[in-house]
Write a protein that holds these residues in place. Structure first.
Motif, PDB file in Angstrom:
ATOM      1  N   TYR A   1       0.834  -1.203   0.000  1.00 32.26           N
ATOM      2  CA  TYR A   1       0.000   0.000   0.000  1.00 32.26           C
ATOM      3  C   TYR A   1       0.866   1.248   0.000  1.00 32.26           C
ATOM      4  O   TYR A   1       1.915   1.284   0.651  1.00 32.26           O
TER       5      TYR A   1
ATOM      6  N   GLN B   1     -10.240  -0.629  -4.808  1.00 30.31           N
ATOM      7  CA  GLN B   1      -9.071  -0.396  -5.657  1.00 30.31           C
ATOM      8  C   GLN B   1      -9.370  -0.706  -7.125  1.00 30.31           C
ATOM      9  O   GLN B   1      -9.097   0.095  -8.007  1.00 30.31           O
TER      10      GLN B   1
ATOM     11  N   PRO C   1      -3.142   0.830   5.926  1.00 35.02           N
ATOM     12  CA  PRO C   1      -3.824   2.124   5.930  1.00 35.02           C
ATOM     13  C   PRO C   1      -5.177   2.098   5.258  1.00 35.02           C
ATOM     14  O   PRO C   1      -5.736   3.142   4.966  1.00 35.02           O
ATOM     15  N   THR C   2      -5.721   0.910   5.033  1.00 33.70           N
ATOM     16  CA  THR C   2      -6.957   0.789   4.265  1.00 33.70           C
ATOM     17  C   THR C   2      -8.195   0.713   5.144  1.00 33.70           C
ATOM     18  O   THR C   2      -9.302   0.620   4.632  1.00 33.70           O
ATOM     19  N   LEU C   3      -7.995   0.715   6.461  1.00 32.10           N
ATOM     20  CA  LEU C   3      -9.145   0.619   7.355  1.00 32.10           C
ATOM     21  C   LEU C   3      -9.515   2.002   7.878  1.00 32.10           C
ATOM     22  O   LEU C   3      -8.641   2.783   8.236  1.00 32.10           O
TER      23      LEU C   3
ATOM     24  N   VAL D   1      -5.453   6.259  -0.325  1.00 34.24           N
ATOM     25  CA  VAL D   1      -4.693   5.014  -0.265  1.00 34.24           C
ATOM     26  C   VAL D   1      -4.690   4.362  -1.642  1.00 34.24           C
ATOM     27  O   VAL D   1      -5.638   4.504  -2.412  1.00 34.24           O
ATOM     28  N   GLN D   2      -3.624   3.665  -1.937  1.00 32.80           N
ATOM     29  CA  GLN D   2      -3.538   2.932  -3.184  1.00 32.80           C
ATOM     30  C   GLN D   2      -3.072   1.510  -2.874  1.00 32.80           C
ATOM     31  O   GLN D   2      -2.123   1.317  -2.127  1.00 32.80           O
ATOM     32  N   MET D   3      -3.765   0.529  -3.418  1.00 33.80           N
ATOM     33  CA  MET D   3      -3.341  -0.870  -3.258  1.00 33.80           C
ATOM     34  C   MET D   3      -2.558  -1.272  -4.505  1.00 33.80           C
ATOM     35  O   MET D   3      -3.015  -1.046  -5.622  1.00 33.80           O
TER      36      MET D   3
ATOM     37  N   PRO E   1     -15.102   6.432   2.491  1.00 32.82           N
ATOM     38  CA  PRO E   1     -15.129   5.638   3.718  1.00 32.82           C
ATOM     39  C   PRO E   1     -16.311   6.036   4.598  1.00 32.82           C
ATOM     40  O   PRO E   1     -16.672   7.210   4.670  1.00 32.82           O
TER      41      PRO E   1
ATOM     42  N   PHE F   1     -11.106   0.139   2.579  1.00 32.25           N
ATOM     43  CA  PHE F   1     -10.633   0.276   1.199  1.00 32.25           C
ATOM     44  C   PHE F   1     -10.201  -1.121   0.768  1.00 32.25           C
ATOM     45  O   PHE F   1      -9.067  -1.549   0.972  1.00 32.25           O
TER      46      PHE F   1
ATOM     47  N   TRP G   1     -13.569   6.069  -3.641  1.00 30.51           N
ATOM     48  CA  TRP G   1     -13.921   5.379  -2.400  1.00 30.51           C
ATOM     49  C   TRP G   1     -14.376   6.406  -1.386  1.00 30.51           C
ATOM     50  O   TRP G   1     -13.664   7.401  -1.153  1.00 30.51           O
TER      51      TRP G   1
ATOM     52  N   PHE H   1      -4.640   6.911   4.850  1.00 32.26           N
ATOM     53  CA  PHE H   1      -6.085   7.085   4.866  1.00 32.26           C
ATOM     54  C   PHE H   1      -6.413   8.570   4.656  1.00 32.26           C
ATOM     55  O   PHE H   1      -5.834   9.404   5.290  1.00 32.26           O
ATOM     56  N   VAL H   2      -7.207   9.015   3.780  1.00 36.48           N
ATOM     57  CA  VAL H   2      -8.154   8.352   2.915  1.00 36.48           C
ATOM     58  C   VAL H   2      -7.545   8.083   1.536  1.00 36.48           C
ATOM     59  O   VAL H   2      -8.097   7.289   0.769  1.00 36.48           O
TER      60      VAL H   2
END
Lengths: 253, 879
Positions: free
Chosen positions: A47, B299, B825-827, A54-56, B307, B294, B305, A51-52
């Motif tokens: 990653y 993605q 960091p996706t939560l 974010v890139q996967m 949240p 996320f 997105w 947040f917010v």
């Protein structure tokens, strides 16, 4: 970049990969590799951002069967660049731990995988499923991809279909090795409705009724101390088997 | 028994050249003799010297030979029971050598040799589902499950320890002894305790004794909402469940709490749905994901997105409705034609604050919702405008984060209303929002029917709202434990009924014995608060575990454990996939003495003296506990053959049985079957049929879409199956385990979410080393392995002094687990995420080190809608 007319390669569409690891498991079962760290095909996921925003990222990492296979030069005669498809192969009868360690050092992608960290540990790597190619079949990973994120063919054909990108964000410089691969990176996003990150973080900093702090300030979310997140960059050459397993295990069970 | 990995290791040790796996593993070589003269120069890159070319040829030939001698058989994956997931079964080719599954390939019955199908085949063929139904990782890894050294291979009985507790000792017994013991217990139990005393009885309808639950684990809230809004059951409506290819007609797609790329539809992780949605995005259809996490879909599939805080979909949805009313953006034509007007006005009054909800009369504006759901008011407002102006919009509300919680029917109903207000029902490019379950295109393919000679059941349970049953599905432990209180005079019968989801006046469950199908859902692992389930089982007289899953938590607590077959071992059935149907043959002889569920039912029915009623055609087959069981196999194969031949002649299909067996499938020509993607309620909206009243409990009589139920408003719900109140319209009713119970929340300030995992079907196959490679838990009963993670956001981790990789303890008043923190960091901050289905795996100190989510959920929360409590609250500390 010149290419061998007989060079075959992989195509990976990062924008379609959801890190389901089906390619990896398909590889292991077809090639009869025991469970554990000898992952001929490693699926990395990491990653960037906080947040917010974010890139996967994901990376399909078998052997890219380089057109200039520096591993072959380093492997003291234990590896070959096979001429029919351009596959890079290990000769298990000639290979020693040290010759393959040298090849691993030379390979920028970490494509050779060891069964343990022991000084005599066995090692192996992706064969391009040359056995399947000989039968007119696609490599098993490509045939199995449920998202259709993978393709395979003559590198010239792949380039005319998908372009010439050989390096995704975070990957090593491909200039010297000339990997037989084409990538499509994750694309850009378009914002469809306005979203103000700062006011969102302010809202999220307390419980809905304002009675409990969830975090102190938005900067606590957006500035993350080093070491808190490990999967924040691509690490293709983990230095231990344990690290390899950690980096290639799914983070969604 | 030949073990899969063991066979390989043996070959490697012996140095035998038997296939690529063994051969390619580097073995240490002895020290080389000193060579007196330098070796000849060899070129390792083309052109190769003749010697090297020879060597390469030898290597390649060895690799090619690695699958020599393997037979290849088509089949369709079915995790449980055989023949499940009929519509979008994942198609495979299974390689077998010497009776052992050696590899699994994707079935290439269409588009053979094509990797990226959408780039190659005509677009119409994509719409017609002429794409491979590719398997997922765990399907390809089935050998790791079949040959798991821990797999239960023989009937066992417990000789020490106690029922309902792990750690007992078991010894092998024969099938005959096992079934005789069980049948005698069943007869005794029925005689002593009546006809409602055996939980989940496999032959209950013929023995005349059963006790079972109503409401699905997954979709209960949506089952409820569909009744009250549309008057139909789940997946109902004139066109059936929506087809996924309807997405291509949309102008906007909204994935609201729906990780479609991972958990969409049939089989949980049906890859087709995520693939179609990705293609929709590539074709330029805008997609928004609204989700606390996320995830992969945010993605891959979403342009944007947004949240949202867990469990606050209703406030945001109400604010969207508020904007639609205030700015007059709702679809007047659709509403006036299809929405029942009095109820519409009542909902409007509630949304505008003219009438109160439980929290008072409040104008449900974006400004009201923003602090609750954590989405800025401007964003909510802009979303409402975009949604109203993008016709059609394909909005799906996911089940797991939105409706699988107490009062989950509020979210389910509200998003049905929103789709009605925006005119997004019954038209191409829409979805009625019945729970994130669109399916692959359905073709009217006629299927052969295997006739076992089963008599109609002579006994059935009372008709509950969703199925015939005696209590809400997840109330099994209450049904057992509170019954003792009734018997002791400590609880009134009516209170008992209200607590377990039973209509007063119906017969009471009196459970003294039970069966647990230990496959993808064992009640020991997959129901709230595992300890309470174990406790209930411990009080019974007898418990039988049907284990196809290598001694998972359900298998370890019974009196008798029965070894069950896995899909390549089951007897034949026919399965529809797209415009064809496939044969699921018995591919291998079951390992050990594993048997199929049908075999078990027939032989158990025989022991009970009701074999003829259950299957007049198979009851004559003598019990053979060992494998292979050729009398059984031949009889069953003949039934399949009869079914096929009868079907083939009725449908003028010329393919012979032998050819069908050899090929493995029959594809109907696509042209007469091809059709536009069907959507739910097309007959109503497009052909003016009234909305039906097909349920017996919702009193849905207007013929329209109902935003308000007079029946719910006026009925004494304590006299119904529901047991407690359901709001007459979708309302914001803050739920129990949330920010709204401050005393609990101070102690356990993280919301625990438990979404579907990627590599398990619930608890199915959690001990498979081959999927453990990628999903963790390669072995059990050991210390933690890589992969037993608790997922945390960076800010929540930092505040607790936790870094990625640290050992942590997650706990609440229900239970605890010791896991490894994986920080990403996706939560959305404030969440701990623990995917469901991991097996309860206690260490020496009795603490779960795998992370069974239901050790941390609660069974005692009242929940009238019947929806399962899939979330909880917790705290996490460094361990």
């Amino acid at each position: 970049m010149s290419t061998n007319a007989n060079q075959y390669g992989f195509y990976f569409n990062q924008a379609r990969c959801n890190a389901c690891h089906t390619c990896e498991v398909a590889c292991k079962t077809w090639n009869k590799i025991p469970a554990g760290p000898q992952k001929w095909l490693r699926l990395f996921k990491w990653y960037t951002g906080t947040f917010v925003d974010v890139q996967m990222h994901t990376l399909f990492a078998p052997c890219y069967h380089c057109m200039n296979p520096v591993c072959v030069d380093a492997a003291e005669g234990a590896m070959y660049k096979e001429p029919k498809y351009g596959a890079v192969l290990i000769d298990p009868d000639k290979a020693t731990n040290s010759s393959l360690k040298a090849a691993w050092e030379a390979c920028p992608y970490g494509a050779i995988v060891f069964e343990s960290d022991a000084p005599t540990a066995a090692a192996s790597k992706c064969t391009m499923c040359i056995d399947r190619l000989e039968k007119g079949l696609l490599p098993i990973c490509v045939a199995a991809c449920p998202q259709r994120a993978l393709d395979f063919g003559k590198i010239e054909d792949l380039r005319s279909k998908y372009g010439t990108n050989t390096q995704l964000e975070g990957m090593p410089d491909p200039t010297k090795t000339a990997p037989a691969v084409v990538f499509t990176p994750i694309g850009s996003r378009k914002q469809l409705v306005p979203y103000d990150t700062q006011s969102a973080l302010q809202l999220l900093s307390t419980s809905p009724n304002g009675t409990t702090k969830i975090f102190n300030s938005p900067s606590d979310v957006t500035s993350v101390p080093d070491g808190t997140v490990r999967r924040n960059k691509l690490m293709m050459k983990p230095t231990s088997v344990e690290e390899l397993m950690y980096l290639t295990v799914s983070d969604n069970d | 028994m030949l073990k899969w990995t063991g066979a390989l290791a043996g070959a490697a040790v012996a140095g035998a050249v038997v296939g690529v796996g063994a051969d390619m593993l580097l073995r240490p070589t002895p020290p080389q003799e000193v060579c007196p003269t330098p070796p000849p120069t060899i070129s390792y890159k083309p052109p190769l010297s003749p010697q090297v070319q020879d060597r390469v040829n030898t290597l390649v030939n060895g690799l090619v030979a690695s699958h020599d001698g393997e037979s290849v058989t088509y089949s369709v994956v079915s995790e449980w029971p055989p023949g499940g997931y009929l519509i979008t079964g994942r198609v495979v080719k299974v390689h077998v050598k010497n009776g052992i599954v050696t590899a699994v390939e994707p079935g290439d019955y269409v588009n053979s040799g094509i990797a990226v199908e959408d780039k190659t085949i005509p677009w119409k063929a994509v719409l017609d589902d002429q794409i491979q139904h590719r398997p997922v990782a765990r399907d390809l890894a089935i050998s790791g499950h079949l040959y798991n050294p821990r797999r239960m291979l023989y009937p066992m009985k417990r000789v020490s320890g106690s029922r309902g507790k792990m750690g007992g000792r078991f010894v092998r017994i024969s099938w005959d002894e096992a079934l005789t013991t069980i049948a005698n217990k069943m007869i005794d139990t029925q005689n002593k305790y009546g006809n409602y005393s055996i939980y989940n009885n496999p032959v209950g309808s013929w023995q005349g004794c059963d006790a079972n639950g109503w409401a699905s684990d997954s979709s209960a809230a949506h089952q409820t909402s569909m009744k009250f809004t549309f008057g139909v059951g789940y997946g109902g409506g004139s066109a059936g469940t929506a087809e996924v290819t309807a997405v291509y007609d949309a102008k906007l797609i909204v994935l609201w709490g729906w990780n479609a790329s991972v958990t969409a539809g049939d089989g949980v992780y049906n890859a087709q749905t995520g693939y179609h949605l990705r293609l929709a995005r590539e074709r330029g259809i805008p997609i928004i994901a609204i989700d606390p996490i996320f995830n992969e879909s945010a993605q891959l599939l979403a342009d944007q997105w947004i949240p949202i805080r867990v469990s606050t979909d209703v406030p945001m949805g109400l604010a969207v409705a508020n904007v639609l009313f205030k700015e007059d953006l709702y679809d007047h034509d659709f509403v006036s034609k299809w929405v029942e007007p009095n109820g519409f006005q009542k909902f409007k009054d509630y949304v505008l604050g003219n009438t109160p909800g439980p929290d008072g009369a409040i104008d449900r504006t974006p400004e009201w919702a923003a602090p609750i759901c954590g989405v800025p008011a401007d964003t909510i407002r802009a979303f409402a405008r975009l949604y109203a102006s993008s016709k059609p919009t394909y909005l799906v509300l996911g089940e797991a984060p939105c409706s699988k919680q107490p009062k989950g029917e509020n979210a389910a109903r509200l998003f049905e209303y929103l789709n009605a207000m925006t005119g997004n029902i019954g038209k191409p490019g829409t979805h009625s929002s019945d729970g994130g379950w669109p399916i692959s295109p359905v073709f009217a393919v006629k299927m052969p029917f295997i006739d076992l000679g089963t008599s109609p059941p002579t006994f059935s349970l009372p008709k509950a709202p969703h199925n015939a049953a005696l209590f809400m599905n997840w109330k099994f432990p209450d049904a057992v434990m509170l019954r003792y209180k009734v018997d002791n005079g400590q609880m009134a019968v009516k209170d008992y009924c209200n607590s377990i989801g039973l209509m007063p006046g119906q017969p009471l469950p009196n459970i003294r014995m039970g069966f647990d199908n230990v496959a993808y859902v064992t009640i020991c692992n997959q129901r709230p608060q595992t300890n309470y389930t174990y406790q209930a089982i411990s009080t019974l007289d007898f418990w039988v575990s049907l284990d196809s899953n290598s001694m998972d938590p359900g298998g370890r607590v019974g009196d008798i454990i029965l070894p069950m077959a896995v899909w390549p071992e089951n007897e034949p059935t026919f399965v529809q996939v797209a415009n064809g149907f496939f044969y699921m043959p018995r591919i291998i002889t079951p390992s050990g003495e594993a048997k199929s569920l049908t075999w078990l039912k027939v032989q158990l029915a025989n022991k009970l003296g009701i074999g003829d009623k259950f299957s007049s055609k198979l009851s004559g087959i003598a019990l053979t506990g060992t494998n292979p069981d050729s009398a059984w196999d031949t009889a069953y194969e003949n039934l399949a053959k009869d079914a096929y031949n009868k079907w083939a002649s009725a449908n003028s299909v010329s393919m012979s049985w032998d050819d069908f067996r050899k090929v493995g499938y029959y594809m109907f020509p696509i042209d007469p079957l091809s059709h536009p993607a069907s959507v739910q309620f097309a007959a109503q909206i497009q052909q003016n049929e009234p909305f039906p009243d097909t349920t017996n409990s919702a009193n849905h009589v207007s013929g329209k879409i109902e935003f308000y139920s007079d029946w719910l408003a006026t009925t004494d719900m304590s006299q119904t199956w529901w047991g407690g109140t359901i709001a007459p319209t979708a309302m914001w009713e803050p739920v129990w385990s949330n920010y709204w119970t401050p005393a609990e929340f101070q102690k356990y300030p993280l919301l625990l979410t438990t979404a579907h995992p990627m590599h398990r079907m619930h608890n199915w196959t959690d001990a498979n080393a081959l999927t453990g490679d990628v999903a963790g838990a390669g072995k059990i009963n050991g210390e933690d392995l890589v992969g037993s993670f608790l997922y945390l956001s960076p800010v929540d981790a930092v505040m607790r002094g936790i870094k990625d990789g640290d050992r942590v303890r997650v706990y609440n008043s229900s239970g605890q687990a010791i896991l490894t923190a994986l920080v990403k960091p996706t939560l959305t901050p404030g969440i701990a995420h623990l995917p469901e289905g991991r097996w309860n795996n206690l260490n020496a100190a009795g603490v779960d080190v795998r992370g069974c989510a239901n050790n941390l959920t609660y069974a005692d929360r009242k929940n009238p809608s019947s929806s399962f409590p899939h979330m909880s609250i917790c705290e996490v500390e460094k361990y």
